[in-house]
Design a protein around this motif. Structure first.
Motif, PDB file in Angstrom:
ATOM      1  N   ASP A  53      -0.463   0.908  -3.471  1.00 39.13           N
ATOM      2  CA  ASP A  53      -1.981   1.438  -3.414  1.00 39.13           C
ATOM      3  C   ASP A  53      -2.587   1.827  -4.531  1.00 39.13           C
ATOM      4  O   ASP A  53      -1.961   2.650  -5.314  1.00 39.13           O
ATOM      5  N   ARG A  55      -5.335   3.681  -4.863  1.00 40.00           N
ATOM      6  CA  ARG A  55      -6.122   4.704  -4.872  1.00 40.00           C
ATOM      7  C   ARG A  55      -5.276   6.073  -5.032  1.00 40.00           C
ATOM      8  O   ARG A  55      -3.828   6.020  -4.772  1.00 40.00           O
ATOM      9  N   GLN A  56      -5.839   7.061  -5.725  1.00 38.49           N
ATOM     10  CA  GLN A  56      -4.961   8.207  -6.085  1.00 38.49           C
ATOM     11  C   GLN A  56      -4.739   9.235  -4.442  1.00 38.49           C
ATOM     12  O   GLN A  56      -5.720   9.064  -3.942  1.00 38.49           O
ATOM     13  N   HIS A  57      -3.597   9.710  -4.383  1.00 35.25           N
ATOM     14  CA  HIS A  57      -3.305  10.213  -3.292  1.00 35.25           C
ATOM     15  C   HIS A  57      -3.214  11.537  -3.752  1.00 35.25           C
ATOM     16  O   HIS A  57      -2.032  11.931  -4.526  1.00 35.25           O
ATOM     17  N   ARG A 188     -12.820   0.082 -10.039  1.00 35.16           N
ATOM     18  CA  ARG A 188     -13.053   1.747 -10.278  1.00 35.16           C
ATOM     19  C   ARG A 188     -14.341   1.970 -11.196  1.00 35.16           C
ATOM     20  O   ARG A 188     -14.780   3.101 -11.076  1.00 35.16           O
TER      21      ARG A 188
END
Length: 196
Positions: A53, A55-57, A188
């Protein structure tokens, strides 16, 4: 002509119908016929294959692993449920029978493409390519992740066990020659919308 049919099937029997177990995101097993059938014109992540994934979690900078092979299998299994599956056998691909399989009025390969858990092969019909492009534009399934091309993964992955650690695929992804994911880095850099 369909070649390499098992001995217990008639050379004229190009359609099989029955209960099917899901082997992986592109293969069904018909116990009644002792026969495996691949969904024609698609490719899906292998069971031990991971994607990531983008996206930063939280505060973590590490990409979150996504079991794309397991999720592809799970989606196909849920789509079939306990229903009967009918496959129109059409070819032998990689020494396995392939065909167009339907259940509950749905073309299973097309549905796998529509939800983003498979990609179309070069021989896929236009409806399959359109379903894939829909999923890709919406970033459904594997299209919302960094994923190594399945053919390259099969060629490079040494450990193909189900206990395979995600880090092994992260290393393969870093050395990739081809990637089938959209260019997330460009995505991004797109500025936030200001017209709302």
């Amino acid at each position: 002509m369909l070649a390499a049919l098992p001995n217990h099937l008639s050379p004229f029997q190009k359609t099989i119908t029955g209960r099917a177990a899901v082997v992986d995101g592109q293969t069904l097993w018909f116990p009644k016929f002792a026969l495996g059938v691949r969904l024609a014109d698609i490719d899906a992540c292998q069971l031990p294959q991971w994607s990531f994934d983008p996206r930063q979690h939280g505060a973590s900078k590490i990409l979150k692993p996504v079991p794309c092979g397991g999720l592809a299998k799970a989606w196909l299994k849920r789509a079939i449920g306990g229903a009967t599956v009918t496959c129109q056998l059409s070819a032998v691909v990689d020494q396995a029978l392939a065909g167009r399989c339907r259940t509950k009025g749905l073309d299973l390969a097309k549905e796998m493409l529509r939800v983003g858990w498979a990609r179309a092969r070069g021989s896929a019909p236009p409806a399959y390519v359109a379903a894939q492009e829909f999923a890709r534009a919406a970033r459904y399934g594997m299209w919302g992740t960094y994923v190594l091309d399945m053919g390259e993964w099969r060629g490079k992955a040494i450990d193909r066990t189900l206990g395979r650690a995600p880090f092994a695929d992260f290393s393969l992804l870093a050395e990739r020659q081809s990637e089938i994911s959209p260019p997330f880095q460009d995505f991004r850099q797109v500025p936030d919308r200001t017209d709302r």
